[in-house]
Design an enzyme around this catalytic site. Structure first.
Site, PDB file in Angstrom:
ATOM      1  N   ARG A  18       0.811  -1.228   0.000  1.00  0.00           N
ATOM      2  CA  ARG A  18       0.000   0.000   0.000  1.00  0.00           C
ATOM      3  C   ARG A  18       0.842   1.277   0.000  1.00  0.00           C
ATOM      4  O   ARG A  18       0.337   2.359  -0.241  1.00  0.00           O
ATOM      5  CB  ARG A  18      -0.956  -0.020   1.209  1.00  0.00           C
ATOM      6  CG  ARG A  18      -2.067  -1.031   1.063  1.00  0.00           C
ATOM      7  CD  ARG A  18      -2.789  -1.315   2.380  1.00  0.00           C
ATOM      8  NE  ARG A  18      -2.053  -2.270   3.210  1.00  0.00           N
ATOM      9  CZ  ARG A  18      -2.453  -2.705   4.404  1.00  0.00           C
ATOM     10  NH1 ARG A  18      -3.589  -2.247   4.921  1.00  0.00           N
ATOM     11  NH2 ARG A  18      -1.724  -3.566   5.093  1.00  0.00           N
ATOM     12  N   LYS A  25       8.805  -0.636   2.890  1.00  0.00           N
ATOM     13  CA  LYS A  25       8.019   0.184   3.832  1.00  0.00           C
ATOM     14  C   LYS A  25       8.781   0.517   5.105  1.00  0.00           C
ATOM     15  O   LYS A  25       8.803   1.674   5.535  1.00  0.00           O
ATOM     16  CB  LYS A  25       6.713  -0.531   4.180  1.00  0.00           C
ATOM     17  CG  LYS A  25       5.931   0.162   5.288  1.00  0.00           C
ATOM     18  CD  LYS A  25       4.533  -0.367   5.443  1.00  0.00           C
ATOM     19  CE  LYS A  25       4.479  -1.694   6.150  1.00  0.00           C
ATOM     20  NZ  LYS A  25       3.085  -2.122   6.409  1.00  0.00           N
TER      21      LYS A  25
HETATM   22  C1  UD1 Z   1      -1.311  -6.713  11.423  1.00  0.00           C
HETATM   23  C2  UD1 Z   1      -2.197  -7.628  12.252  1.00  0.00           C
HETATM   24  C3  UD1 Z   1      -3.458  -6.862  12.652  1.00  0.00           C
HETATM   25  C4  UD1 Z   1      -3.045  -5.622  13.434  1.00  0.00           C
HETATM   26  C5  UD1 Z   1      -2.047  -4.768  12.655  1.00  0.00           C
HETATM   27  C6  UD1 Z   1      -1.492  -3.699  13.569  1.00  0.00           C
HETATM   28  C7  UD1 Z   1      -1.839  -9.889  11.420  1.00  0.00           C
HETATM   29  C8  UD1 Z   1      -2.374 -10.996  10.575  1.00  0.00           C
HETATM   30  N1  UD1 Z   1      -2.568  -8.793  11.458  1.00  0.00           N
HETATM   31  O1  UD1 Z   1      -2.069  -6.378  10.248  1.00  0.00           O
HETATM   32  O2  UD1 Z   1      -4.288  -7.685  13.456  1.00  0.00           O
HETATM   33  O3  UD1 Z   1      -4.194  -4.866  13.739  1.00  0.00           O
HETATM   34  O4  UD1 Z   1      -0.953  -5.564  12.196  1.00  0.00           O
HETATM   35  O5  UD1 Z   1      -0.653  -2.796  12.913  1.00  0.00           O
HETATM   36  O6  UD1 Z   1      -0.807 -10.055  12.038  1.00  0.00           O
HETATM   37  N2  UD1 Z   1       5.280  -9.058   8.024  1.00  0.00           N
HETATM   38  C9  UD1 Z   1       6.250 -10.027   7.945  1.00  0.00           C
HETATM   39  N3  UD1 Z   1       6.033 -11.125   7.160  1.00  0.00           N
HETATM   40  C10 UD1 Z   1       4.873 -11.292   6.461  1.00  0.00           C
HETATM   41  C11 UD1 Z   1       3.874 -10.299   6.553  1.00  0.00           C
HETATM   42  C12 UD1 Z   1       4.095  -9.208   7.350  1.00  0.00           C
HETATM   43  O7  UD1 Z   1       7.307  -9.910   8.563  1.00  0.00           O
HETATM   44  O8  UD1 Z   1       4.747 -12.300   5.762  1.00  0.00           O
HETATM   45  C13 UD1 Z   1       5.543  -7.867   8.845  1.00  0.00           C
HETATM   46  C14 UD1 Z   1       5.380  -6.580   8.066  1.00  0.00           C
HETATM   47  O9  UD1 Z   1       6.618  -6.171   7.512  1.00  0.00           O
HETATM   48  C15 UD1 Z   1       4.902  -5.611   9.127  1.00  0.00           C
HETATM   49  C16 UD1 Z   1       4.175  -6.501  10.117  1.00  0.00           C
HETATM   50  O10 UD1 Z   1       4.597  -7.819   9.870  1.00  0.00           O
HETATM   51  O11 UD1 Z   1       5.995  -4.986   9.781  1.00  0.00           O
HETATM   52  C17 UD1 Z   1       2.660  -6.407   9.969  1.00  0.00           C
HETATM   53  O12 UD1 Z   1       2.312  -6.794   8.656  1.00  0.00           O
HETATM   54  P1  UD1 Z   1       1.162  -6.066   7.839  1.00  0.00           P
HETATM   55  O13 UD1 Z   1       1.022  -6.736   6.535  1.00  0.00           O
HETATM   56  O14 UD1 Z   1       1.375  -4.604   7.843  1.00  0.00           O
HETATM   57  O15 UD1 Z   1      -0.089  -6.457   8.751  1.00  0.00           O
HETATM   58  P2  UD1 Z   1      -1.433  -5.645   8.955  1.00  0.00           P
HETATM   59  O16 UD1 Z   1      -2.342  -5.915   7.817  1.00  0.00           O
HETATM   60  O17 UD1 Z   1      -1.143  -4.237   9.275  1.00  0.00           O
HETATM   61 CA    CA Z   2       0.621  -2.995   9.287  1.00  0.00          CA
END
Ligand code: UD1
Ligand code: CA
Length: 475
Positions: A18, A25
């Protein structure tokens, strides 16, 4: 003993779609530091045994950025299985074998949480002897976040993601901040059961919360006192909001320390800046990176300082300085540009429309108007006349200009480097100085002036100038 050990896992592997950015990011900056840099700076103060950072998307860029600022962080590579649950799983596998303490999970895109909040979460988790403790927040607009779903007893039952939530769940205003403490062993066991069977086809870490409850484990929730600190960054709008929140925090911190900030809304101060009491900052001013400003100094309006040191009672108005040192009681501006390696001595002056670079300008020396001073050493009590220029570049190499104490140059002097002016020397207006000038000498290079009488009346007859000249000579 290992029971109370703390490991921290920072999630930074996500794509950040996004943001629509070339830059990962978590490497976007606010307050002069990357998002993940803020998270690691806070994490490093919690006394954890290990801090792991999980990477995948643009991993080399992220790893390179971390290597300089947080060399102690352990890098863990996530594989092709997506989701926060998978990220935590690979991080657990990389912990020292037999680790069975508490695991604090932080998101690389939630940069504003403070040490006290995180320490409070860990303490609450331990005091409650919970299997997991979740940080939540009550927000006006929960769109995008996972929602905390509570049971009739008011305990957390599970967390549902935005994309999997029904309308009733979407109306819940208590959100998951993405920060948790888990008992390592229980977390490991539950993650083994998490699937990708959900709207996004990812292994959600949040699924673990519901599983723990199904297995009769205790899950605690701490509602954050400072809601704004829990905000996650997923797009550029949230990035700007977080930058503003952080800046407000920094501005207030300095105001409490005795700094006058006339217009907080247009004053931007990086996290690493140091300001002394009785500094005054006027509107539209940016003080960035590791800049320091001493007591009594006035900065602004419309000024940018980058990694610049400003001495006591100095003034910098409507100007820009990078990697410069401005001495006590010196004045700069308006409309000047101090580039890297500029030092201005005590009581010195850089006036209007002046550019300097790699120039050491001595105490009480003045460069008042329209000059370029580059690769130069300027002594004490010097006055460079308006539009004095150091010609430091011969198209191949840069050369130095050395100017002794008490030198005064005439307006529009060009100093063709390498060249040296001895103490007390002077130059005539318009001089082009190609040879060294001995101490106390006057250097002239302009041909004597010759007036050709009546030239205009003769060669420009009938023009307004000719008429004016005729009228003037008739008087
Ligand atoms: C996540 C939470 C959500 C919470 C929100 C708070 C989950 C499934 N959801 O959603 O409940 O309200 O954060 O900000 O956890 N990341 C990884 N590996 C991955 C995917 C993501 O390391 O495969 C990291 C991203 O870089 C990021 C963090 O995890 O720093 C959160 O990932 P993001 O995709 O932003 O999750 P949200 O949709 O925001
Ligand atoms: Ca997030």
């Amino acid at each position: 003993m290992t029971q109370n050990a703390l490991a921290i896992i920072v999630l930074a592997a996500g794509q950040g779609t996004r943001m629509k950015s070339r830059l990962p990011k978590v490497l976007h900056p606010i307050g002069g530091r990357t998002l993940v840099g803020h998270v690691l700076a806070t994490a490093s103060r919690l006394g954890a045994e290990t801090v792991e950072v999980v990477v995948r998307h643009e991993r080399d860029q992220v790893v390179a950025a971390l290597a300089s600022e947080h060399p102690d962080a352990v890098i863990v590579d996530q594989d092709e299985i997506p989701g926060t649950g998978r990220a935590v799983q690979v991080a657990l596998d990389a912990l020292p074998s037999g680790f069975d303490g508490d695991v604090l999970v932080l998101s690389g895109d939630v940069p504003l949480l403070e040490e006290e909040t995180l320490q409070g979460l860990v303490d609450a988790h331990r005091a409650a002897a919970a299997a997991a403790t979740v940080l939540s927040a009550i927000v006006d607009d929960p769109t995008g976040y996972g929602r905390i779903i509570r049971d009739e007893a008011g305990d957390v039952a599970r967390i549902v993601e935005q994309k999997d939530a029904d309308d009733a769940e979407k109306a819940t205003r208590e959100i998951n901040a993405g920060v948790y403490v888990f008992r390592a062993g229980l977390l490991r066991a539950e993650l083994a059961q998490v699937t990708t069977d959900n709207a996004q086809g990812e292994m959600y870490l949040t699924t673990v919360i519901g599983l723990l409850r199904e297995h009769d484990q205790k899950v605690a929730v701490e509602i954050a006192a400072d809601t704004a600190a829990t905000f996650g960054i997923n797009d550029r709008i949230q990035l700007a909001e977080a930058a503003r929140t952080l800046n407000d925090r920094i501005v207030r911190r300095w105001q409490r320390e005795g700094v006058s900030i006339q217009d907080p809304a247009t004053t931007w101060i990086d996290d690493d800046v140091t300001l002394a009491p009785d500094v005054t900052i006027l509107p539209n001013t940016h003080i960035l990176r590791a800049s320091t400003v001493a007591t009594g100094a006035v900065i602004g309006p419309d000024t940018t300082l980058v990694s610049t040191e400003v001495g006591e009672d100095a003034e910098v108005r409507r100007s820009e300085a990078t990697l410069a040192v401005i001495g006590a009681r010196a004045t700069v501006g308006p409309f000047s540009y101090l580039r890297a390696g500029t030092t201005l001595g005590e009581g010195g002056k850089i006036g209007a429309y002046v550019e300097t670079k790699n120039a050491q300008i001595g105490d009480d020396s003045k460069v008042p108007h329209l000059s370029y001073v580059g690769d130069a050493t300027v002594g004490r009590g010097v006055n460079l006349g308006a539009s004095t220029i150091t010609a430091n570049y011969d198209d191949v190499n840069k050369h130095r200009t050395e100017i002794g104490d008490e030198v005064h140059t005439g307006s529009h002097t060009v100093l063709v480097a390498p060249v040296r002016l001895g103490a007390g020397a002077k130059t005539g207006a318009g001089a082009v100085v190609r040879k060294d000038v001995p101490a106390g000498a006057l250097a002239m290079s302009v041909a004597p002036q010759r007036n050709i009488e009546g030239w205009v009346q003769k060669n420009r007859a009938g023009t307004a100038a000719a008429d004016a000249a005729r009228a003037d000579s008739a008087e």
